[in-house]
Scaffold this motif. Structure first.
Motif, short mmCIF file in Angstrom:
data_model
loop_
_atom_site.label_atom_id
_atom_site.label_comp_id
_atom_site.label_asym_id
_atom_site.label_seq_id
_atom_site.Cartn_x
_atom_site.Cartn_y
_atom_site.Cartn_z
N GLU A 1 78.80 24.73 38.15
CA GLU A 1 78.36 25.89 38.99
C GLU A 1 78.76 27.13 38.28
O GLU A 1 77.68 28.16 38.12
N GLY A 2 79.85 27.21 37.58
CA GLY A 2 80.09 28.55 36.95
C GLY A 2 79.05 28.63 35.61
O GLY A 2 78.72 29.90 35.56
N GLN A 3 78.62 27.82 35.15
CA GLN A 3 77.85 27.77 33.80
C GLN A 3 76.37 28.51 34.57
O GLN A 3 75.72 29.20 33.86
N ILE A 4 76.00 27.80 35.54
CA ILE A 4 74.82 28.20 36.08
C ILE A 4 74.78 29.63 36.50
O ILE A 4 73.68 30.20 36.15
N LEU A 5 75.93 29.99 37.13
CA LEU A 5 75.98 31.42 37.51
C LEU A 5 75.85 32.51 36.39
O LEU A 5 75.33 33.47 36.37
N GLY A 6 76.74 31.75 35.48
CA GLY A 6 76.73 32.92 34.09
C GLY A 6 75.35 32.77 33.54
O GLY A 6 74.92 34.03 33.05
N ILE A 7 74.48 31.83 33.33
CA ILE A 7 73.26 31.73 32.69
C ILE A 7 72.40 32.68 33.75
O ILE A 7 71.37 33.31 33.03
N TYR A 8 72.32 32.35 34.88
CA TYR A 8 71.60 33.21 35.78
C TYR A 8 71.89 34.75 35.63
O TYR A 8 70.68 35.41 35.44
N ASN A 9 73.05 35.29 35.78
CA ASN A 9 73.34 36.71 35.46
C ASN A 9 72.80 37.24 34.09
O ASN A 9 72.36 38.27 33.77
N LEU A 10 72.91 36.12 33.05
CA LEU A 10 72.55 36.66 31.72
C LEU A 10 70.89 36.88 31.56
O LEU A 10 70.37 37.85 31.25
N GLN A 11 70.40 35.96 32.32
CA GLN A 11 68.87 35.94 32.21
C GLN A 11 68.29 37.24 33.10
O GLN A 11 67.44 37.82 32.78
N GLN A 12 69.02 37.49 34.24
CA GLN A 12 68.57 38.67 35.11
C GLN A 12 68.76 40.20 34.13
O GLN A 12 67.90 40.98 34.04
N SER A 13 69.73 40.14 33.20
CA SER A 13 70.19 41.40 32.37
C SER A 13 69.16 41.58 31.18
O SER A 13 68.88 42.48 31.13
N LEU A 14 68.79 40.04 30.77
CA LEU A 14 67.96 40.01 29.67
C LEU A 14 66.49 40.57 29.93
O LEU A 14 65.93 41.30 29.57
N GLN A 15 66.20 40.09 31.37
CA GLN A 15 64.67 40.46 31.82
C GLN A 15 64.53 42.07 32.05
O GLN A 15 63.73 42.68 31.74
N GLU A 16 65.72 42.83 32.53
CA GLU A 16 65.68 44.09 32.67
C GLU A 16 65.61 44.90 31.24
O GLU A 16 64.99 45.83 31.13
N ARG A 17 66.65 44.37 30.44
CA ARG A 17 66.58 45.21 29.15
C ARG A 17 65.29 44.94 28.23
O ARG A 17 64.73 45.83 27.70
N GLU A 18 64.61 43.59 28.25
CA GLU A 18 63.31 43.32 27.98
C GLU A 18 62.35 44.35 28.31
O GLU A 18 61.52 44.71 27.74
N GLU A 19 62.21 44.61 29.65
CA GLU A 19 61.41 45.36 30.33
C GLU A 19 61.54 46.72 29.75
O GLU A 19 60.29 47.71 29.53
N ALA A 20 62.63 47.46 29.61
CA ALA A 20 62.78 48.47 29.08
C ALA A 20 62.24 48.83 27.62
O ALA A 20 61.65 49.80 27.52
N LEU A 21 62.69 47.73 26.93
CA LEU A 21 62.06 47.95 25.49
C LEU A 21 60.74 47.85 25.59
O LEU A 21 59.88 48.69 24.60
N SER A 22 59.94 46.96 26.24
CA SER A 22 58.38 46.98 26.29
C SER A 22 57.95 48.12 26.69
O SER A 22 56.89 48.65 26.24
N HIS A 23 58.44 48.72 27.78
CA HIS A 23 57.89 49.98 28.18
C HIS A 23 58.15 50.89 26.90
O HIS A 23 57.31 51.94 26.76
N GLY A 24 59.08 51.12 26.43
CA GLY A 24 59.49 51.97 25.30
C GLY A 24 58.40 51.81 24.15
O GLY A 24 57.96 52.70 23.46
N ILE A 25 58.13 50.52 23.79
CA ILE A 25 57.07 50.23 22.70
C ILE A 25 55.77 50.64 23.11
O ILE A 25 54.88 51.37 22.41
N ASP A 26 55.62 50.59 24.23
CA ASP A 26 54.22 50.86 24.79
C ASP A 26 54.15 52.40 24.84
O ASP A 26 52.88 53.03 24.64
N ALA A 27 55.14 53.19 25.22
CA ALA A 27 55.05 54.66 25.23
C ALA A 27 55.02 55.00 24.00
O ALA A 27 54.14 56.31 23.74
N ILE A 28 55.54 54.70 22.77
CA ILE A 28 55.45 54.90 21.48
C ILE A 28 53.85 54.81 20.99
O ILE A 28 53.51 55.62 20.56
N GLN A 29 53.34 53.65 21.23
CA GLN A 29 52.06 53.32 20.82
C GLN A 29 51.05 54.16 21.37
O GLN A 29 49.95 54.78 21.05
N GLN A 30 51.46 54.79 22.85
CA GLN A 30 50.30 55.63 23.53
C GLN A 30 50.53 57.16 23.09
O GLN A 30 49.37 57.86 22.51
#
Length: 423
Positions: A304-333
């Protein structure tokens, strides 16, 4: 009487001349030094007209008279150190040493010296070389030299093989570039247009070669790690394979960081990867959240501890990935707006291009942030999972990309239907 008186006068006169000649000889000999007499002796003894016998010196009262008498009796001034003529041996003992053959004399009495043969010197040198070879230090040094030469030959052979492998990879890259040019990736009609290089830069070619080498070495390491998982190994031994795999991922990130400083467009385009990998490429690499999805399908069971840690890691990764994706899209525009600006005068053209160059430099920063996010994801998973689970996670990620490359190969080698006559 007249005849007798005449004869007596002639004899008297002849006697007087003899006395005069003899006295003149004495005066002449007394006035010369011993060196001239020695020189005269050597001259007289070269070719004697008749055998000369040594006579006993006649004692005389005067020193000059005795010397002249001895010279007249012997015919020359003899030295006590010179051996006597007529074949008599000298009574002076010879110094101790190796026996030397006596010099030969020819018929005229000239001494002929016997030449030494150079064979004696050669034998001595050969014996000294043999003694030197028998020396233990020399033998050990020769053995070390042979071992060093053998190692040098092996290193040279390995270096030649490495060069040959690099040459083959480079030729493969040239073929890929040629194929891409034919398919329209590099546009141009029989020549080179501005902005469309006919061949990649040396830094890009080196990166492609190094990436191909990394893929090969990583596949070998994953094969060893998979074999270690099938054997009952201790966690310490298995952790060694895991650490080696993590070090290889660090090496790939360093390679990508270097090429990002040289040509960020090459890294973003994904030409260095297989066609199928290019479809899933995100900022010059894999998407970290996608790797977690692949891992969860192969690593079980999780606490359960591993599942919780992986879930939190996945949530933080998705947020940072979206921020980087928006950044590259803005630069291209922004780059698109700068290039598409209307009414750009020739005087202000370079100013617009400098603004676009600044935006491209900011793209390099985003690529570096994406590589850092990938590195943090692998390290975080290694902390959450056990040694066995971390090994299975690395094997699952390697198999995922290996299957993508295999899919590209199968797609290129697929059977194609021939076009009809009307097409």
């Amino acid at each position: 009487m007249i005849a007798s008186s005449t004869m007596s006068k002639e004899s008297a006169s002849s006697y007087d001349m003899a006395e005069f000649d003899q006295s003149a000889i004495f005066l002449y000999l007394d006035g010369h030094d011993q060196a001239s007499i020695q020189e005269q002796r050597q001259t007289l003894n070269i070719f004697p007209s008749q055998p000369m016998h040594v006579a006993e010196p006649i004692p005389a009262k005067g020193g000059g008279m005795g010397m002249a008498t001895a010279l007249l009796a012997n015919g020359n001034h003899s030295s006590p150190k010179r051996p006597e003529q007529g074949g008599q041996r000298s009574l002076v003992p010879s110094p101790p040493g190796p026996s030397v053959p006596a010099p030969k004399e020819n018929k005229s009495g000239v001494t002929i010296a016997k030449k030494e043969t150079p064979s004696s010197g050669g034998k001595g040198a050969g014996s000294s070389d043999q003694e030197r070879v028998k020396d233990p230090k020399t033998l050990r040094r020769l053995a070390q030299n042979r071992e060093a030469a053998r190692k040098s030959r092996l290193r040279k052979k390995a270096y030649i093989q490495q060069l040959e492998t690099s040459r083959i990879r480079l030729s493969q890259l040239e073929q890929q570039v040629q194929t891409a040019r034919v398919q329209g990736v590099f546009s141009g009609t029989g020549g080179q247009l501005a902005g469309f290089p006919s061949a990649p830069s040396p830094a890009v070619a080196i990166f492609d070669i190094e990436y191909a080498r990394w893929v090969e070495e990583h596949s070998k390491l994953m094969f060893q790690l998979r074999a270690a998982l099938n054997e009952p190994l201790a966690d310490d031994q298995l952790q060694g394979f895991v650490n080696a795999a993590m070090a290889q991922h660090e090496e790939l990130l360093n390679l990508k960081g270097a090429i990002a400083r040289v040509d960020v467009f090459h890294l973003l385009s994904g030409v260095w990867a297989s066609p199928t990998e290019r479809c899933f490429l995100w900022l010059g690499g894999f998407r970290p959240s996608e790797v977690i999805k692949v891992m969860l399908k192969h690593v079980e069971p999780l606490s359960e501890g591993q599942i919780l840690g992986i879930y939190n890691l996945q949530q933080s990764l998705q947020e940072r990935e979206e921020a980087l994706s928006h950044g590259i899209d803005a630069i291209q525009q922004n780059i698109s707006d700068i290039v598409a600006a209307p009414d750009v005068a020739p005087a202000t053209f370079m100013g617009h291009m400098s603004l676009a160059m600044n935006k491209v430099a900011s793209m390099e920063g985003l690529v570096r942030q994406a590589d850092g996010l990938r590195q943090q994801t692998l390290h975080k998973l290694n902390e959450i999972l056990t040694t066995q689970q971390a090994a299975r996670c690395l094997v699952a990620i390697a198999d995922y990309f290996h299957r993508l490359r295999a899919l590209s190969t199968l797609w290129v080698a697929r059977p194609r239907q021939e076009d009809g006559p009307g097409l």
